[in-house]
Design an enzyme around this catalytic site. Structure first.
Site, short mmCIF file in Angstrom:
data_model
loop_
_atom_site.label_atom_id
_atom_site.label_comp_id
_atom_site.label_asym_id
_atom_site.label_seq_id
_atom_site.Cartn_x
_atom_site.Cartn_y
_atom_site.Cartn_z
N TRP A 113 0.89 -1.23 -0.03
CA TRP A 113 0.05 0.11 -0.10
C TRP A 113 0.96 1.25 0.00
CZ3 TRP A 113 -4.62 1.91 -0.39
CH2 TRP A 113 -5.17 3.25 0.27
N MET A 114 0.39 2.29 -0.75
CA MET A 114 0.99 3.63 -0.81
C MET A 114 0.02 4.72 -0.91
SD MET A 114 3.41 5.32 -3.67
CE MET A 114 2.19 5.73 -5.18
N ASP A 157 -0.01 9.24 0.13
CA ASP A 157 0.59 10.37 0.06
C ASP A 157 2.08 10.50 -0.34
OD1 ASP A 157 -1.75 10.89 1.18
OD2 ASP A 157 -1.00 12.32 2.79
N GLN A 198 3.85 7.74 1.91
CA GLN A 198 2.95 6.95 2.84
C GLN A 198 3.22 5.45 2.66
OE1 GLN A 198 0.99 8.56 6.25
NE2 GLN A 198 3.19 9.11 5.74
N TRP A 209 -4.62 0.61 3.74
CA TRP A 209 -3.93 1.65 4.66
C TRP A 209 -3.62 0.84 6.08
CZ3 TRP A 209 -4.73 4.18 9.22
CH2 TRP A 209 -3.86 5.37 9.36
N PHE A 213 3.24 9.75 9.72
CA PHE A 213 2.28 10.31 8.84
C PHE A 213 3.13 11.50 7.79
CE2 PHE A 213 -2.38 10.11 10.12
CZ PHE A 213 -2.36 8.64 10.35
N SER A 214 2.10 12.05 7.11
CA SER A 214 2.90 12.95 5.95
C SER A 214 3.60 14.11 6.44
CB SER A 214 1.69 13.32 4.86
OG SER A 214 1.14 12.34 4.29
N ARG A 242 -1.89 18.09 11.52
CA ARG A 242 -0.96 17.23 10.69
C ARG A 242 -0.53 17.76 9.51
NH1 ARG A 242 -5.72 14.25 10.43
NH2 ARG A 242 -6.67 14.14 8.49
N GLU A 251 -6.15 18.93 4.70
CA GLU A 251 -4.94 17.91 4.94
C GLU A 251 -3.71 18.46 3.85
OE1 GLU A 251 -6.53 13.59 6.11
OE2 GLU A 251 -6.60 14.05 3.86
N TRP A 276 -9.65 8.76 -1.72
CA TRP A 276 -10.03 7.89 -0.51
C TRP A 276 -11.11 7.36 -0.36
CZ3 TRP A 276 -6.59 6.04 2.58
CH2 TRP A 276 -5.45 6.56 2.89
C1 FRU Z 1 -3.83 12.32 3.46
C2 FRU Z 1 -3.42 11.92 4.99
C3 FRU Z 1 -2.77 12.79 5.61
C4 FRU Z 1 -2.07 11.67 6.57
C5 FRU Z 1 -1.92 10.56 5.73
C6 FRU Z 1 -1.87 9.28 6.59
O1 FRU Z 1 -4.02 11.44 2.58
O2 FRU Z 1 -4.99 11.51 5.54
O3 FRU Z 1 -3.39 13.80 6.32
O4 FRU Z 1 -0.86 12.36 7.02
O5 FRU Z 1 -2.78 10.69 4.89
O6 FRU Z 1 -1.54 8.06 5.83
#
Ligand code: FRU
Length: 518
Positions: free
Chosen positions: A58-59, A61, A77, A85, A117-118, A191, A243, A325
């Site tokens: 899985w990938m 951001d 990610q 995820w 996270f990102s 975040r 985000e 998403w």
């Molecule tokens: C965006 C997000 C970010 C978060 C990350 C988690 O797609 O929801 O806000 O840091 O993905 O994987």
């Protein structure tokens, strides 16, 4: 986060990944023959040939994109144990040209502070952090740590900002023991820090997504942060949480014009996730927008969480996650999930009193683009593998472009004069039933005020990116046909308006095998 409510899937391990030892790529006589077996990748259906995708698992951001010593770094990610995820890591890949990518070992693993996270990465040229040793310039990653226990307990402060650094050009990373460097004041969504060096005031600026707005912080050393201001709770789109912001500037007529990118999920113009942008001024403390209208960097359904590379000087290169998403975790790929958009060069265009941000495929892609063939006669062509299609017209003109395969599966896209919209229709594109909203026709407004109209399409195994009017309107869409599309036809009731209809085969880009694990 909603996507965490899927626990039965989290433990799922991938089936054994088969290595295919040899790679044969034959590019013959200007047309690309798709006999390629991607090195260390099985010739899986849907596997992109022009776009970055993880070898397996899985990938989401793109993260930490930074240019350093002639190397572009892409972190992302990554959850290596599943195709959905889960506990986030930072995957890593490098490239000399933004086109050919080399997979690297995972850069950052989750730890006691939480998932990784990102976030972003910067070159700390002046060693403001003191992480540099023996004259080595530190690369510093600034990212969110998401503490799943805190979230389960119903706390609000489970997302905090942390640092890691590398003194060997991104090969190995050390976590900073003083993390978190920016603690959560009680905001559930806190975040995705994007950091830049603000030279006018000799300080770092962090742009952070804080629920329904962004918050700017400043720091002399990346370790001590002070809140400067907030922007956005009354501006732009608010159909979902904010985000992955980004803040950068262009010089326009000798003046700095700042661009603020903000991804939102859901609430995109065609449903689900999307990225909006504002233009304005930034004085090191406050961002003042030119206006508060909603504009999208990409109106299609499949460009999310995109930000720009740091340390590229005046040049701004953007890359997004080519999914949404709404269905990212159920698309029908088997051993991996998701790809990135092609890198896009951003530029500022002034139209009347407003500034628009245009996105165009980076010039480096020319190195894998073959000579164009005109389709002006039959208005039809065939291709195998990735391809670029260009259509221009003297004025806005009804045009329908159909990409199809032998099974009759197709994507149609083009421009509709009556509504002034560009469109991409993937209702008959092949596998669509994995999510109820996937089979849809998406539209985007024509923003250009120029008379001449142009469409540039980048076509890959399971995606198309439409750059209209030199990138003023952009749409990205993914799809899953049984066989890659290999036919293209262009129809227009006003064919006489069309000045260019041409197709250029593109060479598949081969992901290199991973570097040995340390
Ligand atoms: C965006 C997000 C970010 C978060 C990350 C988690 O797609 O929801 O806000 O840091 O993905 O994987």
């Amino acid at each position: 986060m909603q996507r965490m409510r899927n626990p039965q899937l989290f433990g799922m391990k991938l089936s054994l990944y088969l290595y295919v030892a040899t790679t044969v790529v034959i590019a013959a006589c200007g047309s690309v023959q798709q006999t390629a077996v991607q090195q260390n990748m099985s010739p899986e259906p849907f596997r992109p040939q022009l776009h970055f995708s993880p070898q397996r698992a899985w990938m989401n951001d793109p993260n930490g994109m930074v240019y350093f010593n002639k190397t572009y770094h892409l972190f992302y990610q990554y959850y290596p144990d599943s195709t959905v995820w889960g506990p986030m890591h930072w995957g890593h890949a490098t490239s000399a040209d933004l086109v050919h990518w080399q997979h690297q070992p995972i850069a950052l693993y989750p730890d006691s502070l939480g998932y990784i996270f990102s976030g972003s990465a910067v070159v700390d040229v002046q060693n403001t952090t003191g992480f540099g040793r023996e004259g080595k310039t530190p690369l510093v990653a600034v990212f969110t740590q998401h503490n799943p226990q805190g979230e389960k307990q119903g706390r609000l402060d489970f997302q905090n900002q942390s640092l890691a650094f590398s003194l060997d050009e991104g090969k190995t990373w050390a976590k900073y023991q003083g993390s978190p460097v920016l603690s959560n004041p009680g905001i559930r969504d806190f975040r995705d820090p994007k950091v830049l060096w603000y030279a006018d005031a000799n300080k770092w600026i962090m742009t952070l997504a804080t629920q329904d707005r962004v918050t700017f912080y400043s720091s002399p050393d990346l370790k001590n942060w002070k809140k400067e201001s907030e922007f956005g709770h009354l501006a732009g789109a608010h159909g979902g949480v904010w985000e992955c912001p980004d803040l950068f500037s262009f010089t326009h007529n000798g003046e700095k014009v700042w661009v603020l990118l903000v991804s939102i999920n859901p609430g995109g113009p065609n449903g689900g996730s999307a990225t909006q942008y504002f233009t304005g001024r930034f004085n090191g403390t406050v961002f003042t927008p030119v206006d508060t209208a909603t504009r999208w960097i990409d109106y299609g359904p499949d460009d999310y969480a995109g930000v720009t590379w740091s340390n590229t000087g005046e040049r701004k290169v953007f890359m997004g996650w080519m999914s949404n998403w709404q269905y990212a975790q159920v698309v029908p790929t088997k051993t991996w999930r998701s790809a990135m958009t092609v890198p896009r060069e951003l530029s500022l265009v002034k139209q009347g009193e407003t500034f628009l941000v245009a996105s165009n495929p980076i010039n480096e892609l020319q190195t894998v683009t073959e000579k164009p063939v005109s389709l002006a006669g039959t208005m039809e062509g065939t291709f195998s593998g990735p391809a670029k299609l260009q259509v221009s017209a003297t004025e806005p003109t009804d045009v329908t472009i159909t990409l199809s395969n032998k099974a009759g599966q197709r994507v149609t896209l083009g421009y509709e004069k009556a509504t002034g919209n560009y469109f991409i229709d993937r209702t008959a594109s092949g596998h669509t039933t994995f999510e109820k909203g996937f089979a849809a026709r998406h539209v985007a407004p024509r923003l250009s005020i120029q008379k001449e109209m142009s469409l540039t399409l980048l076509i890959d195994q399971s995606s198309v990116e439409l750059f209209a009017d030199n990138g003023l309107t952009v749409m990205t869409s993914i799809f899953f046909p049984d066989d890659g599309f290999s036919n293209v036809s262009v129809e227009s009731p006003e064919k006489k308006n069309l000045t260019v209809v041409q197709l250029s085969p593109m060479k598949p880009v081969i992901n290199q095998p991973p570097a040995a694990r340390q």
